[in-house]
Design a protein around this motif. Sequence first.
Motif, short mmCIF file in Angstrom:
data_model
loop_
_atom_site.label_atom_id
_atom_site.label_comp_id
_atom_site.label_asym_id
_atom_site.label_seq_id
_atom_site.Cartn_x
_atom_site.Cartn_y
_atom_site.Cartn_z
N GLU A 1 -25.45 4.07 -40.83
CA GLU A 1 -24.03 4.10 -40.46
C GLU A 1 -23.54 2.66 -40.25
O GLU A 1 -24.27 1.82 -39.73
N ILE B 1 -20.71 -2.63 -36.29
CA ILE B 1 -21.88 -1.98 -35.72
C ILE B 1 -22.68 -1.31 -36.82
O ILE B 1 -22.13 -0.51 -37.60
N LYS C 1 -26.01 1.05 -37.63
CA LYS C 1 -26.96 1.99 -37.03
C LYS C 1 -27.94 2.48 -38.09
O LYS C 1 -27.54 3.04 -39.12
N ASN C 2 -29.21 2.22 -37.84
CA ASN C 2 -30.26 2.65 -38.76
C ASN C 2 -30.85 3.96 -38.24
O ASN C 2 -31.49 4.00 -37.19
N LYS C 3 -30.63 5.02 -38.99
CA LYS C 3 -31.12 6.35 -38.58
C LYS C 3 -32.40 6.74 -39.31
O LYS C 3 -32.80 7.90 -39.27
N ILE D 1 -32.22 -4.52 -38.94
CA ILE D 1 -31.95 -3.41 -38.04
C ILE D 1 -33.20 -2.54 -37.99
O ILE D 1 -33.59 -1.93 -38.98
N SER E 1 -32.38 2.32 -34.56
CA SER E 1 -31.73 1.41 -33.62
C SER E 1 -30.33 1.06 -34.10
O SER E 1 -29.95 1.31 -35.25
N CYS E 2 -29.56 0.45 -33.20
CA CYS E 2 -28.16 0.10 -33.47
C CYS E 2 -27.94 -1.36 -33.05
O CYS E 2 -28.46 -1.79 -32.01
N LYS E 3 -27.18 -2.11 -33.85
CA LYS E 3 -26.97 -3.52 -33.54
C LYS E 3 -25.53 -3.91 -33.86
O LYS E 3 -25.02 -3.64 -34.95
#
Length: 253
Positions: free
Chosen positions: A132, A150, A152-154, A198, A202-204
């Motif tokens: 995302e 932002i 987001k690695n899912k 990433i 996690s989210c960065k």
Amino acid sequence: MNDKVDTIYCTDSNTSYAIFKDRVELVDIGNPADYASQIEDNSVFVKSLKPNSPASTMLVKTGKDYYFSVLKYQEENKKFFYDFAAVENDKIKGNDKPTLVSMRELVEKKLSRVVAGRNELETMGFITTFIEAEVGVIRNDNQNTYLKIILKNKSSIPYRLDFISFQYYRHMKKGFAKKAKASGMEVFPVVSPVIPEISPYSCKPLGYAIPSFGLAGKGYLMISFRESSGDRVLTIKVKGAEIQKASVIENGN
């Protein structure tokens, strides 16, 4: 005539920026086959057209003065901002040295506040099963647009960014400058983070400051993310109206 000769270092992958106190009227590059320039109000954007370009002269004429600089290619360049306005203002005050707070430091401080701020936007993003990306905050000042992005690695595989590109697309009337609309106008970040990784699940937040551009009508900013060790490509389309209605970020706020 401003007789101070400054060396402006350039690369073929990033743009160098020279800021002047007054509006720029003319830029003359001695070797136009090796370097390209673009005028934006009181700024000049300079970029080498090829690796290892030979040195070139550059003359800049503003409304009140002339400035002479030397352009040099430097592969491992780390300085991309040259604030002639700050140096000139400091001379007027009777100081021999440039101001301690450079333009880059001001931009970095503003950008850090944008990244630390609460997310305000929820409609500009890109979502896939495993990745995302979204724009959470937009701010403007007289020169730049500040973006909090932002990621987001899912997935269970690290997302390693190769680069993020920014292109302004202007809305052209039917039958006029279709080619320009198709290619877009690429701009390079004034300040950007070190290319991050990433981690899985996690989210960065990432902060980018890019040169501002007033987009009319249906114009938009396209942000593209490319992965260095994979083919997961992300894109975010930010409407020009969203950028223009964003709040102004001041030096002390």
